[in-house]
Enzyme design. Structure first.
Site, PDB file in Angstrom:
ATOM      1  N   PHE A 253       2.883  10.241   3.487  1.00  0.00           N
ATOM      2  CA  PHE A 253       3.938   9.257   3.278  1.00  0.00           C
ATOM      3  C   PHE A 253       5.019   9.861   2.376  1.00  0.00           C
ATOM      4  CE2 PHE A 253       5.857   5.386   1.534  1.00  0.00           C
ATOM      5  CZ  PHE A 253       6.074   4.685   2.704  1.00  0.00           C
TER       6      PHE A 253
ATOM      7  N   ASP B  28      -4.744   8.421  -1.922  1.00  0.00           N
ATOM      8  CA  ASP B  28      -3.850   7.288  -1.700  1.00  0.00           C
ATOM      9  C   ASP B  28      -4.600   6.327  -0.783  1.00  0.00           C
ATOM     10  OD1 ASP B  28      -1.981   5.507  -0.589  1.00  0.00           O
ATOM     11  OD2 ASP B  28      -0.346   6.948  -0.740  1.00  0.00           O
TER      12      ASP B  28
ATOM     13  N   TYR C 175      -0.206  -5.187  -1.181  1.00  0.00           N
ATOM     14  CA  TYR C 175       0.561  -6.077  -0.301  1.00  0.00           C
ATOM     15  C   TYR C 175       0.230  -5.894   1.170  1.00  0.00           C
ATOM     16  CZ  TYR C 175       3.497  -1.856  -0.631  1.00  0.00           C
ATOM     17  OH  TYR C 175       3.941  -0.555  -0.682  1.00  0.00           O
ATOM     18  N   LYS C 176      -0.683  -4.980   1.503  1.00  0.00           N
ATOM     19  CA  LYS C 176      -1.082  -4.805   2.897  1.00  0.00           C
ATOM     20  C   LYS C 176      -2.333  -5.657   3.160  1.00  0.00           C
ATOM     21  CE  LYS C 176       0.785  -0.079   2.906  1.00  0.00           C
ATOM     22  NZ  LYS C 176       2.051  -0.372   3.578  1.00  0.00           N
TER      23      LYS C 176
ATOM     24  N   ARG D  50       3.075   0.776  15.627  1.00  0.00           N
ATOM     25  CA  ARG D  50       1.770   0.588  14.994  1.00  0.00           C
ATOM     26  C   ARG D  50       1.309  -0.851  15.228  1.00  0.00           C
ATOM     27  NH1 ARG D  50       2.184   2.581   8.833  1.00  0.00           N
ATOM     28  NH2 ARG D  50       3.479   0.714   8.801  1.00  0.00           N
TER      29      ARG D  50
END
Length: 408
Positions: A128, A205, A230-231, A379
């Site tokens: 990322f 991560d 937040y996922k 995705r």
């Protein structure tokens, strides 16, 4: 296809976690939400919880709430995330800051503590952007060199990839547990062991794995880890991240943002900084208490369901998505960009086609919400507690219909 929908309905009827779907807020105008790996849906009771916080904890108790509950909240929430989702004993996880800030704190601390001669940071070239940018910046600050891995783009980093690059020069290896593009699930215990064999530290991560993939950070010897909330933890936009620092490193690794909240005595207001010797050493400034509210309800759901059951449903959802891809998308020239084997796949499935940017725009207008990733990937983010099998198939069929409709 009727067969796919019938299969999805049967899987939903047999789903032991199906009752948890009702815990989430309604989605007016949305037929299928397939972006839970980017932003989790809010729980149904969040408006009342936020109102109660403003009315009572803040509005009535005022500053007294710091002593009554807020001072300990970063550590208490950290311990809870550690116990429910990380396989981490108490006192090693804390909620604070953004993912980027916490990655910087831990990566910089590890780099600064590296023994003489260990001058290399290992990072995947396709990781990322934040992870890569921070590694480059820290290398520039410390005089280190970033060693870039180039693994298989679908299957991700392997133990063999790591063994080929680590050496007596390696200070830190930092990787994503689940690849944000392909969904490839790394062999955390195997990679960590290979890094330790070379005498280096291992940092993970966890943004795309926490809350959907079980792990055992303590048992697997992980040194440092950072993840967002937040996922799959449904903490809401910009909810704070968490950091894990293995107990044996506390008091030895020193994070670079020395704020009053990480001082040994917060209220001493002394002339010099003396860091706390426990996990609080990773804090800096006043914690974002308001932003810690929403995730607490999702932690309740994970505790009720168990992370093992969440993973079982995740595998069922992604397996169904792959089957649907084979039946209705592969004949249209769509590419599968995720591993087929659920054992080495996280909570999302990525598919590729040159027209997917425009397809995504059309789907969003229809209330089908997947996630587009440059240059040509969609995705399908399938959050197990809030996503049904029927919703998954609805999304895949909508992709098919958009491709078949022409004009792309």
């Amino acid at each position: 296809m009727t067969d796919l929908l019938d299969t999805a309905r049967a899987l939903d009827a047999a789903d032991p976690l199906r009752n948890h779907l009702d815990a989430f807020a309604p989605m007016p105008g949305v037929e299928a939400y397939l972006d839970g790996n980017s932003l989790g849906r809010p729980l149904r009771d969040i408006p009342e919880k936020l109102a109660a916080f403003a009315r009572d904890d803040w509005g009535t108790r005022l500053i007294r709430s710091w002593d009554e509950q807020w001072m300990a909240l970063p550590m208490e929430l950290g311990d809870r995330i550690g116990a429910l989702a990380l396989g981490a004993a108490a006192g090693q996880t804390v909620v604070s800051d953004s993912t980027s800030v916490l990655i910087y704190k831990l990566m910089r601390a590890a780099a600064s503590a590296a023994p003489e001669g260990r001058t290399e940071l290992v990072m995947e070239a396709g990781n990322f952007p934040t992870d890569r940018f921070l590694a480059e910046g820290i290398a520039a600050e410390t005089g280190m060199t970033v060693v870039w891995l180039e693994p298989d783009p679908v299957h991700g980093v392997s133990v063999a990839d790591i063994a080929d690059v680590v050496s007596e020069r390696t200070a830190l290896v930092s990787l994503s547990h689940v690849d944000y593009r392909s969904g490839a699930l790394a062999d955390m215990p195997g990679v960590t062991a290979a890094v330790h064999d070379a005498g280096a530290l291992m940092m993970w991560d966890l943004c795309h794995s926490v809350g959907v993939v079980p792990m055992q950070l303590d048992d697997w010897g992980v040194d440092l880890a950072v993840g967002c909330t937040y996922k799959y933890l449904n903490g809401g936009p910009g909810s704070p991240a968490f950091a894990y620092l293995r107990r044996e490193h506390q008091g030895l690794l020193r994070q670079p943002i020395q704020g009053w909240w990480s001082a040994a005595d917060i209220f001493a207001m002394g002339p010099e900084y003396v860091p706390s010797g426990d996990i609080r050493q990773l804090l800096s400034g006043t914690p974002p208490v308001t932003s810690m509210i929403a995730m607490q309800g999702m932690l309740d759901l994970i505790e009720q369901a168990t992370i093992a059951a969440v993973r079982t449903k995740s595998e069922s959802l992604t397996d169904l998505a792959v089957r649907a891809y084979d039946e209705v998308l592969a004949p249209l020239g769509v590419r599968l960009l995720s591993p087929r084997d659920a054992a080495v796949r996280g909570g999302h499935v990525t598919i590729g086609h040159n027209d997917f940017r425009e397809v995504t725009r059309r789907l969003w207008a229809q209330g089908v919400i997947p996630d587009f990733r440059f240059p040509d990937g969609i995705r399908l983010g399938l959050s197990p507690l809030s996503t049904s099998h029927v919703e998954t198939i609805t999304g895949v069929l909508a992709v098919r219909d958009a491709l078949e409709s022409g004009g792309l």
